[in-house]
Design an enzyme around this catalytic site. Structure first.
Site, mmCIF file in Angstrom:
data_model
loop_
_atom_site.group_PDB
_atom_site.id
_atom_site.type_symbol
_atom_site.label_atom_id
_atom_site.label_comp_id
_atom_site.label_asym_id
_atom_site.label_seq_id
_atom_site.Cartn_x
_atom_site.Cartn_y
_atom_site.Cartn_z
ATOM 1 N N TRP A 126 8.972 37.859 10.331
ATOM 2 C CA TRP A 126 9.057 39.320 10.401
ATOM 3 C C TRP A 126 7.679 39.977 10.405
ATOM 4 O O TRP A 126 7.490 41.064 10.938
ATOM 5 C CB TRP A 126 9.906 39.894 9.258
ATOM 6 C CG TRP A 126 9.394 39.659 7.863
ATOM 7 C CD1 TRP A 126 9.741 38.645 7.021
ATOM 8 C CD2 TRP A 126 8.435 40.456 7.132
ATOM 9 N NE1 TRP A 126 9.071 38.760 5.823
ATOM 10 C CE2 TRP A 126 8.260 39.861 5.859
ATOM 11 C CE3 TRP A 126 7.716 41.606 7.419
ATOM 12 C CZ2 TRP A 126 7.393 40.360 4.880
ATOM 13 C CZ3 TRP A 126 6.851 42.117 6.452
ATOM 14 C CH2 TRP A 126 6.686 41.499 5.203
ATOM 15 N N GLU A 164 24.964 62.654 5.246
ATOM 16 C CA GLU A 164 24.511 61.367 5.790
ATOM 17 C C GLU A 164 23.038 61.461 6.192
ATOM 18 O O GLU A 164 22.244 60.553 5.949
ATOM 19 C CB GLU A 164 25.382 60.997 7.010
ATOM 20 C CG GLU A 164 25.061 59.663 7.646
ATOM 21 C CD GLU A 164 25.180 58.477 6.687
ATOM 22 O OE1 GLU A 164 26.053 58.521 5.801
ATOM 23 O OE2 GLU A 164 24.392 57.522 6.842
ATOM 24 N N ASN A 177 16.567 54.077 15.724
ATOM 25 C CA ASN A 177 16.808 53.240 14.548
ATOM 26 C C ASN A 177 17.755 52.066 14.799
ATOM 27 O O ASN A 177 17.468 50.936 14.411
ATOM 28 C CB ASN A 177 17.345 54.088 13.393
ATOM 29 C CG ASN A 177 17.630 53.238 12.163
ATOM 30 O OD1 ASN A 177 16.727 52.607 11.636
ATOM 31 N ND2 ASN A 177 18.885 53.197 11.737
ATOM 32 N N TRP A 187 16.630 57.221 1.734
ATOM 33 C CA TRP A 187 16.174 55.861 2.064
ATOM 34 C C TRP A 187 14.648 55.837 2.151
ATOM 35 O O TRP A 187 13.986 54.924 1.674
ATOM 36 C CB TRP A 187 16.734 55.410 3.422
ATOM 37 C CG TRP A 187 18.024 54.661 3.325
ATOM 38 C CD1 TRP A 187 19.268 55.118 3.654
ATOM 39 C CD2 TRP A 187 18.211 53.298 2.898
ATOM 40 N NE1 TRP A 187 20.202 54.120 3.445
ATOM 41 C CE2 TRP A 187 19.577 52.997 2.986
ATOM 42 C CE3 TRP A 187 17.339 52.300 2.436
ATOM 43 C CZ2 TRP A 187 20.102 51.758 2.642
ATOM 44 C CZ3 TRP A 187 17.863 51.056 2.092
ATOM 45 C CH2 TRP A 187 19.231 50.805 2.190
ATOM 46 N N TRP A 225 9.462 29.758 9.407
ATOM 47 C CA TRP A 225 9.545 30.493 10.670
ATOM 48 C C TRP A 225 8.909 29.654 11.783
ATOM 49 O O TRP A 225 8.059 28.814 11.515
ATOM 50 C CB TRP A 225 8.793 31.820 10.554
ATOM 51 C CG TRP A 225 9.292 32.746 9.477
ATOM 52 C CD1 TRP A 225 8.684 33.017 8.291
ATOM 53 C CD2 TRP A 225 10.491 33.525 9.485
ATOM 54 N NE1 TRP A 225 9.416 33.918 7.559
ATOM 55 C CE2 TRP A 225 10.532 34.248 8.264
ATOM 56 C CE3 TRP A 225 11.547 33.692 10.397
ATOM 57 C CZ2 TRP A 225 11.566 35.125 7.931
ATOM 58 C CZ3 TRP A 225 12.568 34.565 10.065
ATOM 59 C CH2 TRP A 225 12.580 35.261 8.855
ATOM 60 N N TRP A 281 11.867 45.952 8.247
ATOM 61 C CA TRP A 281 11.685 44.561 8.680
ATOM 62 C C TRP A 281 12.266 43.587 7.673
ATOM 63 O O TRP A 281 12.936 42.619 8.045
ATOM 64 C CB TRP A 281 10.196 44.267 8.924
ATOM 65 C CG TRP A 281 9.840 44.637 10.335
ATOM 66 C CD1 TRP A 281 9.192 45.752 10.752
ATOM 67 C CD2 TRP A 281 10.212 43.909 11.515
ATOM 68 N NE1 TRP A 281 9.124 45.766 12.128
ATOM 69 C CE2 TRP A 281 9.738 44.655 12.616
ATOM 70 C CE3 TRP A 281 10.897 42.721 11.750
ATOM 71 C CZ2 TRP A 281 9.925 44.234 13.939
ATOM 72 C CZ3 TRP A 281 11.082 42.303 13.065
ATOM 73 C CH2 TRP A 281 10.607 43.050 14.140
HETATM 74 P P1 FAD Z 1 16.533 60.322 11.575
HETATM 75 O O1 FAD Z 1 17.738 59.485 11.724
HETATM 76 O O2 FAD Z 1 16.580 61.706 12.065
HETATM 77 O O3 FAD Z 1 16.165 60.285 10.025
HETATM 78 C C1 FAD Z 1 15.414 61.310 9.382
HETATM 79 C C2 FAD Z 1 14.288 60.717 8.601
HETATM 80 O O4 FAD Z 1 14.778 59.883 7.552
HETATM 81 C C3 FAD Z 1 13.386 59.815 9.414
HETATM 82 O O5 FAD Z 1 12.452 60.583 10.135
HETATM 83 C C4 FAD Z 1 12.773 58.938 8.352
HETATM 84 O O6 FAD Z 1 11.718 59.592 7.688
HETATM 85 C C5 FAD Z 1 13.922 58.770 7.381
HETATM 86 N N1 FAD Z 1 14.682 57.547 7.691
HETATM 87 C C6 FAD Z 1 15.692 57.418 8.566
HETATM 88 N N2 FAD Z 1 16.165 56.155 8.545
HETATM 89 C C7 FAD Z 1 15.422 55.487 7.654
HETATM 90 C C8 FAD Z 1 15.434 54.144 7.186
HETATM 91 N N3 FAD Z 1 16.310 53.235 7.608
HETATM 92 N N4 FAD Z 1 14.508 53.800 6.279
HETATM 93 C C9 FAD Z 1 13.616 54.693 5.797
HETATM 94 N N5 FAD Z 1 13.573 55.980 6.196
HETATM 95 C C10 FAD Z 1 14.470 56.369 7.115
HETATM 96 N N6 FAD Z 1 10.839 54.663 9.813
HETATM 97 C C11 FAD Z 1 9.627 55.235 9.729
HETATM 98 O O7 FAD Z 1 9.541 56.427 9.413
HETATM 99 N N7 FAD Z 1 8.492 54.529 9.962
HETATM 100 C C12 FAD Z 1 8.530 53.207 10.310
HETATM 101 O O8 FAD Z 1 7.483 52.597 10.509
HETATM 102 C C13 FAD Z 1 9.795 52.581 10.429
HETATM 103 N N8 FAD Z 1 9.902 51.285 10.817
HETATM 104 C C14 FAD Z 1 11.137 50.700 10.896
HETATM 105 C C15 FAD Z 1 11.219 49.338 11.241
HETATM 106 C C16 FAD Z 1 12.451 48.717 11.320
HETATM 107 C C17 FAD Z 1 12.519 47.244 11.673
HETATM 108 C C18 FAD Z 1 13.622 49.437 11.058
HETATM 109 C C19 FAD Z 1 14.966 48.766 11.157
HETATM 110 C C20 FAD Z 1 13.548 50.783 10.717
HETATM 111 C C21 FAD Z 1 12.315 51.427 10.622
HETATM 112 N N9 FAD Z 1 12.198 52.793 10.278
HETATM 113 C C22 FAD Z 1 10.962 53.366 10.165
HETATM 114 C C23 FAD Z 1 13.390 53.586 9.910
HETATM 115 C C24 FAD Z 1 14.031 54.373 11.071
HETATM 116 O O9 FAD Z 1 14.224 53.524 12.169
HETATM 117 C C25 FAD Z 1 13.210 55.579 11.517
HETATM 118 O O10 FAD Z 1 12.848 56.366 10.402
HETATM 119 C C26 FAD Z 1 13.995 56.468 12.473
HETATM 120 O O11 FAD Z 1 14.414 55.739 13.600
HETATM 121 C C27 FAD Z 1 13.122 57.625 12.923
HETATM 122 O O12 FAD Z 1 13.810 58.456 13.819
HETATM 123 P P2 FAD Z 1 14.287 59.893 13.357
HETATM 124 O O13 FAD Z 1 13.165 60.642 12.732
HETATM 125 O O14 FAD Z 1 14.953 60.531 14.521
HETATM 126 O O15 FAD Z 1 15.329 59.512 12.231
#
Ligand code: FAD
Length: 473
Positions: A360, A272, A342, A279, A307, A383
């Site tokens: 957005w 997961e 997230n 992603w 909007w 977004w």
């Molecule tokens: P973990 O859950 O540990 O995930 C590991 C890595 O996987 C992350 O560091 C990231 O590189 C990648 N990842 C995880 N979830 C996603 C996802 N949904 N989409 C793409 N990559 C993902 N992520 C960013 O890196 N930069 C952003 O600017 C960003 N903006 C976001 C805006 C919105 C509105 C939403 C809903 C999500 C966004 N995310 C963004 C995705 C995600 O929220 C973050 O990557 C995550 O919260 C980072 O915390 P973590 O490193 O502990 O994630």
């Protein structure tokens, strides 16, 4: 001697371009403070970048080299440096966003003019745009099959770190005056000091985060990743954005964790996590093939979406003063830490677009201003998902209820209370029914915390109507 131009790869380890450059003799590492890029910067991100550069410079100094720095237009400063030092080539790692690609084309042309070779390498993601496609060779527009193929593909192993012998010492080259080894401050670059408490930025710090995560939380990631109070995610997003850690290193650590999994559930949990890395790559591919999504909806609506322009509600959302506790906790985490969990990002993004009916792009701009991990591809993907305008987006009629989201994912209100001290003494049950309490009850329980600025059930109807009009229904 070759020049390695660091950009979003602020590490000496597992760095494809740097290792390739070092392999051909000696490499001179450089970084350019590019005005055109800095104009899209923000205090938290610039501070994080400077911290990462400081640690990168230290790692070169430990090996008898240094990091050369210049402010200016990369076309001119790099071509002058390459000419003056008689460099064989300028080397960099590819960046897949539209603006970066335009810049790189211009730098290429400038180097051609002075007859200096350039090499660009694929480094930031495991699988390059165009390498995972449908059977017809088209880029995927939904994640599921992309994700499956991404997981099944073999991954490269991390690149070797260059030895001290492979690194050039800038002191033994005569470099143009523009270049030095002193780091500017946040203020020198025209930004205020960030008011958020940011995590530390270095390859060692990133490695520690990765090791700690892979020793424990990765095995409960599947079960706990949605619960913000648990802090069960890796917190590697800023490292991956700035490249203080290499993606191959991260993947290899997850593959090792998979080997150590004690049960099917633990192995599924590791997978997961790997899917989240997929992603990230999916959104990079989407941005590469559709650079216009930075400002335009990925998914067209026949009549366009109307909007609402509502500066007061937007200001309340940004300040974490909407009267919806889980939304406000997330927005305050963003202000306090330059980061947001997230699940809560999804909730606040849904609230802005579906409860406040605000575009957005306003939310994206605010996230870009405040997030230390702001990454165009992921931020935009997130977004547009929430706004029902993206690739796999949330259907427009499936609208998060912020109260039930809070109750489900923060049942004891631990996360909410961490960021909203006004609610410290209020029972979780009352926090999760804040919108149902009378104004008098709310005043008695938490006089400083606002009443809900909108009524969710009414706004839900209005949002559905807005989207149906946009669809021409
Ligand atoms: P973990 O859950 O540990 O995930 C590991 C890595 O996987 C992350 O560091 C990231 O590189 C990648 N990842 C995880 N979830 C996603 C996802 N949904 N989409 C793409 N990559 C993902 N992520 C960013 O890196 N930069 C952003 O600017 C960003 N903006 C976001 C805006 C919105 C509105 C939403 C809903 C999500 C966004 N995310 C963004 C995705 C995600 O929220 C973050 O990557 C995550 O919260 C980072 O915390 P973590 O490193 O502990 O994630």
């Amino acid at each position: 001697m070759k020049i390695h131009w660091h950009r979003r790869d602020l590490r000496p380890t597992d760095n494809c371009g740097l290792t390739e450059a070092a392999g051909s003799g000696s490499v001179l590492p450089v970084f350019v403070f590019d005005k055109a890029v800095l104009q899209h910067g923000s205090p938290p991100r610039v501070a994080y970048m400077l911290d990462a550069l400081d640690s990168l410079r230290e790692s070169y100094r430990d090996k008898g080299s240094d990091l050369l720095l210049a402010r200016g237009d990369p076309r001119t400063v790099l071509s002058r440096l390459a000419e003056t030092t008689d460099a064989e080539a300028v080397v960099w790692n590819k960046d897949y966003s539209g603006l970066a690609r335009e810049r790189d084309t211009e730098v290429r042309q400038a180097l051609d003019e002075v007859d200096v070779a350039r090499e660009s390498y694929h480094d930031a993601i495991c699988h390059e745009p165009g390498s995972i496609t449908t059977n017809d060779g088209d880029p995927y527009s939904v994640f599921t099959y992309f994700g499956r193929k991404w997981l099944d593909r073999e991954k490269e192993t991390p690149y070797e770190t260059p030895d001290a012998d492979d690194l050039a010492d800038p002191a033994s080259h005569s470099v143009p005056d523009r270049w030095s080894t002193s780091l500017p401050t946040v203020g020198d670059l025209g930004f205020d000091e960030p008011d958020a408490d940011l995590q530390s930025a270095s390859t060692d710090a990133a490695r520690d985060r990765l090791d700690e995560f892979c020793a424990g939380d990765i095995y409960r990631y599947d079960e706990r990743r949605d619960y913000p109070a648990d802090d069960a995610t890796s917190r590697l997003s800023a490292d991956l954005k700035w490249g203080t850690i290499g993606i191959r290193t991260v993947y290899a650590a997850t593959a090792d964790a998979m080997e150590r999994a004690d049960s099917d559930a633990e192995a599924e949990s590791v997978e997961e996590f790997q899917s989240q890395l997929a992603w990230r790559e999916f959104y990079s591919h989407v941005l590469f093939f559709n650079p216009e999504v930075v400002s335009e909806n990925y998914k067209e609506y026949e009549n366009g979406i109307e909007w609402r322009d509502d500066p007061e509600h937007l200001a309340a959302w940004k300040a974490g003063e909407t009267g919806y506790p889980i939304v406000d906790a997330g927005m305050r985490q963003l202000l306090d830490e330059g980061y947001m969990h997230n699940r809560v990002r999804m909730i606040v993004a849904s609230f802005l677009t579906k409860d406040l009916l605000i575009d957005w792009r306003e939310g994206y701009d605010w996230f870009r201003e405040r997030l230390v991990d702001h990454e165009t591809a992921n931020d935009n993907g997130g977004w547009q998902w929430a706004a029902s305008t993206g690739t796999d987006s949330q259907p427009y009629f499936r609208i998060f209820n912020p109260m039930t989201q809070g109750e489900r994912y923060d049942p004891d209100a631990t996360y909410i209370k961490r960021y909203i001290p006004e609610l410290e003494a209020v029972e979780a049950e009352q926090i999760h029914t804040w919108h149902e309490l009378s104004a008098t009850q709310r005043r008695r329980l938490a006089p400083e915390y606002p009443d809900p600025i909108v009524e969710h059930s009414q706004r839900r109807e209005a949002a559905i109507e807005m989207f149906e009009t946009a669809r021409g229904e």
